[in-house]
Design a protein around this motif. Structure first.
Motif, short mmCIF file in Angstrom:
data_model
loop_
_atom_site.label_atom_id
_atom_site.label_comp_id
_atom_site.label_asym_id
_atom_site.label_seq_id
_atom_site.Cartn_x
_atom_site.Cartn_y
_atom_site.Cartn_z
N GLN A 282 -2.95 6.14 0.38
CA GLN A 282 -4.16 5.40 0.68
C GLN A 282 -4.53 5.47 2.16
O GLN A 282 -5.58 4.97 2.56
CB GLN A 282 -3.99 3.93 0.28
N ILE B 73 0.86 -1.18 0.00
CA ILE B 73 0.00 0.00 0.00
C ILE B 73 0.90 1.23 0.00
O ILE B 73 2.11 1.12 0.18
CB ILE B 73 -0.94 0.04 1.23
N GLN C 298 -14.29 6.79 1.80
CA GLN C 298 -13.08 6.08 2.21
C GLN C 298 -12.90 6.24 3.72
O GLN C 298 -11.95 6.86 4.20
CB GLN C 298 -11.87 6.60 1.42
#
Length: 251
Positions: free
Chosen positions: A39, A35, A52
């Motif tokens: 993110q 990742i 999110q």
């Protein structure tokens, strides 16, 4: 050997174990490029418009790439989180989790206005601040250069950040939120006409509090031997007070 490591790991209090493990695994995932920090960081627009919602949590789990800063933060996070959980919050896991939630929500609200992307360091400073105010008579030693009482530790850390050229906004946020919690939990209820405002919801007690203590639980005491930053033991000052290093280990 493996059993011994597993046993030691499982003896870490549950909340401290869960949070530090999540921080280490998140950093490892970024380091291995599974990742990216993009993110994870706190972004209100992506949270509200793209749903999110994981960013509300992951911004507290990433402390930067592996290096001195990461190790420094992990040491402090582990030590002071564990000492709080085994000290003033021992047997009160629900209250400890509620403190996490209270601090996280306040920091998130402040983060909306301060344009902050990662709040893990501020959360660590909050833990340090609360521990230091609840242990005011413990003496500290910082790199063998400074000796001071525990309540000054958060300010010493902020000065250290300033010397390293880092922004102190994060430190001030952690100190501010820590003081709000300390005042509402420890000061205001003891004032004339004061009352306890931070009542832990009953659902937290059902989920996190256990009916009895594990007989095999081995706490990490706040007033026994340990290590100091300069590798030297800390001596008793002759007044019944313990002297401790900034990692929270008493000598």
């Amino acid at each position: 050997m493996a059993n011994s490591v597993t046993q030691e790991y499982m003896q870490i209090p549950a909340v401290t174990r869960a949070y530090t493990t999540a921080c280490v695994l998140t950093t490892a995932a970024v380091q291995l490029e599974f990742i990216t920090p993009f993110q994870l960081y706190f972004n209100p627009d992506l949270i509200l418009k793209k749903y999110q919602v994981w960013r509300l949590i992951t911004n507290f789990l990433f402390f930067g790439p592996l290096g001195f800063s990461f190790l420094f933060n992990m040491i402090f996070l582990y030590r002071y989180c564990r000492m709080l959980e085994e000290g003033s919050f021992r047997g009160r896991t629900a209250d400890f989790v509620y403190m996490f939630l209270f601090g996280g929500v306040l920091m998130t609200l402040f983060g909306l206005f301060a344009n902050l992307f990662f709040l893990g360091q501020a959360f660590t400073i909050m833990l340090v601040y609360i521990w230091s105010r609840r242990n005011p008579y413990i003496r500290m030693n910082f790199f063998g250069l400074l000796n001071f009482q525990a309540p000054f530790l958060p300010w010493v850390l902020m000065g250290f950040s300033l010397l390293l050229g880092n922004s102190i906004v994060i430190d001030l946020l952690g100190i501010g939120v820590g003081h709000i919690y300390y005042f509402l939990e420890d000061v205001f209820p003891n004032q004339p006409g004061g009352r306890k405002l931070l009542a832990t919801p009953g659902i937290f007690r059902v989920l996190f509090d256990t009916p009895q203590e594990d007989p095999n639980y081995a706490p990490l005491p706040e007033d026994q031997s340990g290590l100091s930053w300069n590798g030297q033991g800390v001596e008793d000052n002759g007044q019944g007070q313990n002297e401790e290093d900034p990692q929270g280990e008493e000598n």
